[in-house]
Design a protein around this motif. Structure first.
Motif, short mmCIF file in Angstrom:
data_model
loop_
_atom_site.label_atom_id
_atom_site.label_comp_id
_atom_site.label_asym_id
_atom_site.label_seq_id
_atom_site.Cartn_x
_atom_site.Cartn_y
_atom_site.Cartn_z
N ASN A 196 17.07 -2.90 53.36
CA ASN A 196 16.29 -2.57 54.54
C ASN A 196 14.82 -2.92 54.34
OD1 ASN A 196 14.88 -0.33 53.32
ND2 ASN A 196 16.74 0.90 53.60
N GLU A 197 14.06 -2.75 55.40
CA GLU A 197 12.66 -3.15 55.41
C GLU A 197 11.82 -2.46 54.36
OE1 GLU A 197 9.59 -2.08 58.67
OE2 GLU A 197 10.53 -3.93 59.37
N ASN A 198 12.18 -1.23 53.98
CA ASN A 198 11.38 -0.47 53.02
C ASN A 198 11.31 -1.15 51.65
OD1 ASN A 198 10.74 1.58 54.82
ND2 ASN A 198 12.57 2.78 54.33
N TYR A 199 12.39 -1.82 51.26
CA TYR A 199 12.37 -2.52 49.98
C TYR A 199 11.29 -3.60 49.97
CZ TYR A 199 16.79 -0.40 48.49
OH TYR A 199 17.77 0.49 48.10
N PHE A 200 11.21 -4.32 51.07
CA PHE A 200 10.21 -5.40 51.16
C PHE A 200 8.80 -4.83 51.29
CE2 PHE A 200 14.08 -7.07 53.44
CZ PHE A 200 14.57 -7.73 52.32
N LEU A 201 8.67 -3.68 51.95
CA LEU A 201 7.36 -3.03 52.07
C LEU A 201 6.84 -2.63 50.69
CD1 LEU A 201 5.04 -1.77 53.68
CD2 LEU A 201 6.46 0.28 53.95
N TRP A 202 7.70 -1.99 49.89
CA TRP A 202 7.29 -1.55 48.56
C TRP A 202 7.05 -2.74 47.64
CZ3 TRP A 202 5.16 2.83 47.80
CH2 TRP A 202 5.55 3.94 48.55
N PHE A 203 7.80 -3.80 47.83
CA PHE A 203 7.58 -5.02 47.06
C PHE A 203 6.19 -5.58 47.37
CE2 PHE A 203 8.29 -9.55 45.99
CZ PHE A 203 8.83 -9.42 44.72
N MET A 204 5.83 -5.61 48.63
CA MET A 204 4.51 -6.09 49.04
C MET A 204 3.40 -5.19 48.50
SD MET A 204 3.05 -6.70 52.92
CE MET A 204 3.18 -4.95 53.32
N ILE A 205 3.59 -3.87 48.60
CA ILE A 205 2.59 -2.94 48.09
C ILE A 205 2.41 -3.09 46.58
CG2 ILE A 205 2.09 -0.48 47.72
CD1 ILE A 205 3.41 0.07 50.44
N ALA A 206 3.54 -3.26 45.87
CA ALA A 206 3.46 -3.46 44.42
C ALA A 206 2.66 -4.71 44.09
CB ALA A 206 4.87 -3.56 43.84
N GLY A 207 2.88 -5.78 44.88
CA GLY A 207 2.13 -7.01 44.66
C GLY A 207 0.65 -6.82 44.91
N ALA A 208 0.31 -6.06 45.96
CA ALA A 208 -1.10 -5.82 46.27
C ALA A 208 -1.78 -5.02 45.15
CB ALA A 208 -1.21 -5.07 47.59
N ILE A 209 -1.07 -4.01 44.64
CA ILE A 209 -1.64 -3.18 43.56
C ILE A 209 -1.81 -4.00 42.28
CG2 ILE A 209 -1.19 -1.21 42.05
CD1 ILE A 209 0.21 0.13 44.43
#
Length: 289
Positions: free
Chosen positions: A148-161
């Motif tokens: 679901n979308e949450n996996y991609f959201l957390w992946f993006m946030i991890a990349g930003a951090i």
């Protein structure tokens, strides 16, 4: 006009083109650019291996390893698709970030390499999150599971951090010509572009403009000393046979998938991974040297 400015103008033009054309044309253009410029930029690995091993006498060993990696990647995608896809994404994240930053740091160290990886995670995270529906469909076809979308959201946030943390750690390692505002603008531009464009077209724009073309320039410089029209033609000539073999191999795979009851998307990603992963290793050592 310097090279990053050219890339920026080309990206803005392709963003404008995204608004003007429909999805079917985006798909055709995506395949065209990926199968031409995209594959050509990885078709001269043999010549690069010769450059890397010219003083060691280990050319045959590295060529054998190169072939083994290709075959192992294909087998992994068919036999262990989930693990193979995860490994492919992780390797691609590092490779994209390395290409983007390796010429902008004074030296490569642990923090700079973590920055390479974090930036690649951010780029893929933006791409996946803003095209989460289509990304989920492709992943489901590859591994049989829906994310679901949450996996991609957390992946993006991890990349930003990761990007922010290791960017700060690498500040003193950047060259004096490094443009901080341009990098921030690019991330915002990529976010808007990935939101507006279809998944494949968004990937193709970044892959061609910000990865393949800069990589071609680096490779031509390593092989021939500098990038000019004559050396570009020489590079294309030396790459043509390998490019033709790659296209012929993909064509054969396309028509044999039905016999083995394997979906073409699986074979296509296995094909991309098979030519990408060994290329990543070659470029890692080339950039390191």
């Amino acid at each position: 006009m310097n090279f990053p400015t050219f890339n920026l103008i080309l990206t803005v033009f392709l963003f404008w083109l995204t608004i003007q054309i429909d999805a079917s044309h985006e798909e055709y253009l995506s395949y065209f650019f990926i199968l031409t410029v995209g594959i050509i930029h990885g078709s001269n690995d043999i010549s690069l291996i010769k450059v890397l091993t010219r003083n060691t006498g280990s050319l045959k060993k590295y060529l054998l390893l190169y072939v083994v990696v290709i075959l192992a990647t294909i087998v992994a995608f068919v036999s262990f698709p989930s693990l193979a896809l995860f490994f492919f994404i992780i390797v691609s994240c590092y490779h994209f970030g390395e290409q983007h930053f390796h010429n902008q740091v004074q030296s490569q160290n642990t923090f700079s390499r973590l920055l390479f990886f974090g930036y690649g995670v951010l780029i893929f995270g933006l791409l996946f999150y803003f095209n989460s529906e289509n990304t989920s469909i492709i992943i489901n076809e590859l591994i049989g599971h829906t994310l679901n979308e949450n996996y991609f959201l957390w992946f993006m946030i991890a990349g930003a951090i990761l990007t922010l943390v290791f960017f700060i750690h690498s500040i003193r390692n950047f060259k004096s010509s490094f443009n901080y505002f341009q990098e921030l603008f690019l991330i915002l531009l990529f976010a808007i572009l990935f939101k507006m464009a279809a998944l494949l077209w968004a990937f193709a724009i970044y892959f061609i403009v910000w990865h393949s073309i800069p990589s071609l320039v680096d490779q031509i410089g390593a092989l021939y000393g500098k990038s000019n029209k004559l050396n570009v033609i020489q590079y294309i000539k030396s790459s043509f046979v390998y490019w033709l073999i790659s296209i012929a191999g993909l064509y054969i795979l396309y028509y044999t998938t039905s016999y083995f009851e394997i979906q073409f998307v699986t074979i296509f990603f296995a094909f991309l991974a098979a030519i990408t992963i060994p290329h990543v290793v070659v470029m890692y050592f080339l950039n390191k040297n």
